[in-house]
Design an enzyme around this catalytic site. Structure first.
Site, PDB file in Angstrom:
ATOM      1  CD  GLU A  65     -34.600 -21.256  23.912  1.00 27.55           C
ATOM      2  OE1 GLU A  65     -35.323 -22.122  23.389  1.00 27.55           O
ATOM      3  OE2 GLU A  65     -34.461 -21.179  25.140  1.00 27.55           O
ATOM      4  CG  HIS A  70     -42.768 -17.567   1.162  1.00 24.69           C
ATOM      5  ND1 HIS A  70     -42.969 -17.328  -0.181  1.00 24.69           N
ATOM      6  CD2 HIS A  70     -41.429 -17.486   1.355  1.00 24.69           C
ATOM      7  CE1 HIS A  70     -41.798 -17.141  -0.777  1.00 24.69           C
ATOM      8  NE2 HIS A  70     -40.846 -17.218   0.144  1.00 24.69           N
ATOM      9  CB  CYS A 114     -17.169 -27.264  43.625  1.00 24.90           C
ATOM     10  SG  CYS A 114     -16.386 -28.006  42.205  1.00 24.90           S
ATOM     11  NE  ARG A 159     -21.344 -23.217  44.814  1.00 28.17           N
ATOM     12  CZ  ARG A 159     -21.184 -21.972  44.385  1.00 28.17           C
ATOM     13  NH1 ARG A 159     -22.186 -21.137  44.426  1.00 28.17           N
ATOM     14  NH2 ARG A 159     -20.028 -21.560  43.922  1.00 28.17           N
ATOM     15  CE  LYS A 182     -36.751 -20.048  27.369  1.00 30.15           C
ATOM     16  NZ  LYS A 182     -36.296 -21.251  27.188  1.00 30.15           N
ATOM     17  CG  ASN A 208     -16.049 -23.239  44.196  1.00 31.34           C
ATOM     18  OD1 ASN A 208     -16.016 -23.624  43.020  1.00 31.34           O
ATOM     19  ND2 ASN A 208     -16.860 -22.299  44.620  1.00 31.34           N
ATOM     20  N   GLY A 209     -13.058 -23.632  42.458  1.00 30.08           N
ATOM     21  CA  GLY A 209     -12.360 -22.701  41.566  1.00 30.08           C
ATOM     22  C   GLY A 209     -11.394 -23.445  40.663  1.00 30.08           C
ATOM     23  CD  GLU A 263     -40.358 -22.242  27.928  1.00 28.21           C
ATOM     24  OE1 GLU A 263     -40.186 -23.452  27.981  1.00 28.21           O
ATOM     25  OE2 GLU A 263     -39.410 -21.425  28.013  1.00 28.21           O
TER      26      GLU A 263
HETATM   27  C1  G6P Z   1     -39.702 -29.204  29.330  1.00 32.89           C
HETATM   28  C2  G6P Z   1     -39.126 -27.907  29.872  1.00 32.89           C
HETATM   29  C3  G6P Z   1     -38.336 -27.186  28.774  1.00 32.89           C
HETATM   30  C4  G6P Z   1     -37.274 -28.111  28.205  1.00 32.89           C
HETATM   31  C5  G6P Z   1     -37.883 -29.419  27.697  1.00 32.89           C
HETATM   32  C6  G6P Z   1     -36.811 -30.428  27.354  1.00 32.89           C
HETATM   33  O1  G6P Z   1     -40.705 -28.930  28.418  1.00 32.89           O
HETATM   34  O2  G6P Z   1     -40.152 -27.079  30.358  1.00 32.89           O
HETATM   35  O3  G6P Z   1     -37.715 -26.043  29.318  1.00 32.89           O
HETATM   36  O4  G6P Z   1     -36.601 -27.462  27.174  1.00 32.89           O
HETATM   37  O5  G6P Z   1     -38.693 -30.009  28.715  1.00 32.89           O
HETATM   38  O6  G6P Z   1     -36.130 -30.753  28.524  1.00 32.89           O
HETATM   39  P1  G6P Z   1     -34.695 -31.422  28.589  1.00 32.89           P
HETATM   40  O7  G6P Z   1     -34.447 -31.640  30.044  1.00 32.89           O
HETATM   41  O8  G6P Z   1     -34.799 -32.730  27.848  1.00 32.89           O
HETATM   42  O9  G6P Z   1     -33.744 -30.498  27.949  1.00 32.89           O
END
Ligand code: G6P
Length: 604
Positions: free
Chosen positions: A480, A503, A2, A27, A484, A99-100, A487
């Site tokens: 994932e 394969h 918060c 926040r 990353k 906050n907390g 991207e």
């Molecule tokens: C975009 C973003 C991604 C994200 C995806 C889905 O491509 O660049 O980082 O994972 O949308 O977004 P969402 O808000 O639905 O999780």
């Protein structure tokens, strides 16, 4: 998470509080409120949803005299995001923002209720103001009553309290949650949870230490430290650069968000686990009546978290689970049967393809659930039921903490279902809950680990491609990790199941093929190891991430020896995030705003 703000002075208090809250909206923004005390009278306004709603409610409220004011923007933890649960909380003649988490709130609340105090909200915060007023009745001095109250609270807090009993002061206390006080050239005082709201107003700021408490008035700032010794404020010049201040000293938002994961996962768990069970206040167990299958649908990183859910739902709760990429699902004339619970996952709640699948499921009469990070988003408004992930606003386009909290929610949800269906024993659930509690510490970034990754990253700036490989739950993590890297580094990377490399992809193996191998100790270690050995035998360059030494790897990033693979999953998640970050930094790319991408994709 918060955000809180405070102001004491003659300027436009309302505007200062609202502007400050605007800066802290990242926040949390499920509700907001302010309380202003001027000429002995209080005015207080609260509104659910984004800050514009509060701005609208206060548009005719004028503050042109000396006043003390406090404000808050909330990210619900205890109690739903309603106006009653929004801060500031009122006693008889005092208001508090916090906050907390007040850990002993239930006990204090019970005692106060037994003494006849009525509570209006479900929050932990409300006990502070009632406890203060109880102490005030026994004490002549409001500050003594405040000091006494603080000594009775356990937990983490940043607190501002204003009271008619001392109508020209703001009382404050800080322990575990951030807070600072600043002064402007007229010696007016400002409080906030971070320094951004103060930029443009204050010249100098004092960051409170844990255990600090005291009060401010028009002419003084009185601080006591945790040993109750009065201390002088330690003023520092405030930066004038808002953007760099928002990053809290980190180079990039993505880096800050990786470091924040420990905190936001703790927030995601908050109130949702006891020692023996998982509790989702937001779920009605009837949602699962007549459900034979769960279908998960999402895009990008959220799709990867959905894949992790499919492993956990089937393993722990024995529910048949399938996962779909939203843009595919939309146009393939899918079968939709009423015994399917349709779950969409989205950080933003606005992704066009995912939103459309939710509409399709609703139109087909399916029960729906949304796992989302943004309250009041389009998906949240549309679904039957929502679980919020509580990651706070994510600014880096490459999603990190949102993914971490999604996986946490799925883990909890799989245990919730396991409870409902009795597919795990009581003691197994208990064990899993203990593991869940250990996640915030498993994702804490160790300096030595970050340094090692920084150093290693220079070896991975070229090559003809990366394979991130893993088995079981570590396959979605491999996907994932590869996403990353793609991207933000613009290097080609693929995530692959370790056992599938032989394969086809193994044909690519040569020293310029970089393999990032996820080798957890507690899940299929020997099998995964053999797959990596096949690659290193063909001279691929291998970087192994594992708690166990692996001599067939060119590089080795050693993780901790956790007792369970889920904790290994979370630590390795941080490793692949940091590796992508450091490669991108070395390549000189824009980490937070990579080319061609957008944070929220609201087009097809
Ligand atoms: C975009 C973003 C991604 C994200 C995806 C889905 O491509 O660049 O980082 O994972 O949308 O977004 P969402 O808000 O639905 O999780």
């Amino acid at each position: 998470m918060c955000g809180i703000v405070g102001y004491i002075g003659k300027k436009n208090t309302k505007e200062i509080l609202l502007e400050g809250l605007k800066e802290l909206e990242y926040r949390g923004y499920d509700s907001a409120g302010i309380a202003v005390l001027s000429e002995g009278e209080f005015a207080s306004y609260k509104a659910v949803g984004k800050l514009v709603n509060l701005e609208e409610k206060t548009k005719d409220f004028i503050t042109d005299k000396f006043a003390v004011g406090i404000g808050h923007t909330r990210w619900a933890t205890h109690g739903k995001p309603t106006e009653l649960n929004a801060h500031p909380h009122l006693g008889e003649s005092s208001y508090v923002v916090h906050n907390g988490i007040i850990e002993n709130y239930a006990q204090l609340k019970k005692e106060l209720q037994n003494e006849g105090i009525t509570f209006l909200s479900q929050t932990d915060t409300e006990v502070i103001v009632h406890q203060f007023e109880k102490n005030l009745k026994k004490s002549e001095d409001a500050f003594q009553a405040f000091k006494q109250t603080i000594s009775e609270l356990d937990g983490a807090y940043a607190i501002l309290l204003v009271t008619k009993a001392e109508d020209k002061k703001i009382f404050f206390a800080k322990n575990g949650s951030p807070m600072l006080v600043g002064i402007d050239t007229d010696n007016d005082k400002y409080f906030a949870s971070s320094d951004t709201p103060l930029i443009g107003h204050c010249t100098d700021v004092n960051y409170f230490e844990d255990g600090d408490y005291g009060y401010v008035s028009a002419d003084e700032i009185v601080i006591f430290d945790k040993n109750h010794q009065q201390v002088e404020p330690k003023f520092k010049k405030l930066s004038t650069n808002k953007l760099s201040a928002q990053k809290d000293g980190y180079r990039f938002f993505m880096e800050k968000e990786i470091y924040e994961q420990s905190h936001v996962i703790a927030d995601t768990l908050l109130g949702r686990i006891s020692d023996t069970e998982v509790i989702f206040e937001e779920l009605d167990a009837k949602l699962f009546d007549g459900i034979a299958e769960i279908k998960l649908c999402a895009c990008g990183t959220s799709y990867h978290s959905a894949l992790t859910a499919s492993y956990m739902f089937e393993r722990y709760a024995k529910v048949k689970t399938s996962v779909e990429i939203a843009s595919e699902f939309r146009y393939r004339d899918p079968m939709m049967t009423q015994d399917t619970l349709f779950v969409v996952i989205s950080q933003s709640g606005e992704t066009a393809d995912t939103l459309e699948t939710l509409k399709m499921a609703k139109a087909a009469g399916l029960k729906t659930l949304v796992i989302c990070n943004v309250d009041n988003s389009s998906m949240v408004r549309l679904a039957n039921t929502t679980i919020l992930t509580r990651a706070g606003i994510e600014k880096g386009v490459a999603s990190t903490k949102a993914f971490a909290t999604q996986v946490t929610v799925f883990w909890m949800l799989s245990l919730y279902l396991a409870q409902l269906k009795s597919t795990l024993s009581q003691s197994a659930i208990k064990e899993q809950i203990e593991l869940l509690r250990a996640v915030p510490s498993a994702v804490k970034v160790q300096d030595s680990m970050h340094e090692r990754i920084k150093r290693l990253s220079k070896r991975y700036l070229h090559g003809h491609g990366f394979f991130f490989i893993g088995r079981d739950l570590f396959f979605p993590l491999a996907l994932e990790g590869a996403l990353k890297l793609k991207e933000i580094s613009y290097l080609h990377a693929e995530g692959y199941p370790s056992g599938e490399m032989k394969h086809g992809p193994i044909a690519l193996a040569d020293p310029e093929l970089f393999t990032i191998a996820l080798l957890p100790k507690n899940l299929l270690y020997e099998k995964s190891k053999s797959n990596v050995e096949e690659l290193s035998a063909r001279d691929a360059t291998v970087c192994a991430i594992s708690p166990l030494e692996f001599d067939k790897a060119d590089d080795f990033i050693q993780t901790k020896k956790h007792p369970n693979y889920m904790l290994e999953f979370f630590e390795m998640m941080v490793v692949v995030q940091l590796l992508s970050l450091e490669i991108s930094v070395r390549l000189g790319n824009d980490v937070d705003m990579p080319r061609n991408l957008a944070k929220s994709v609201t087009v097809e």
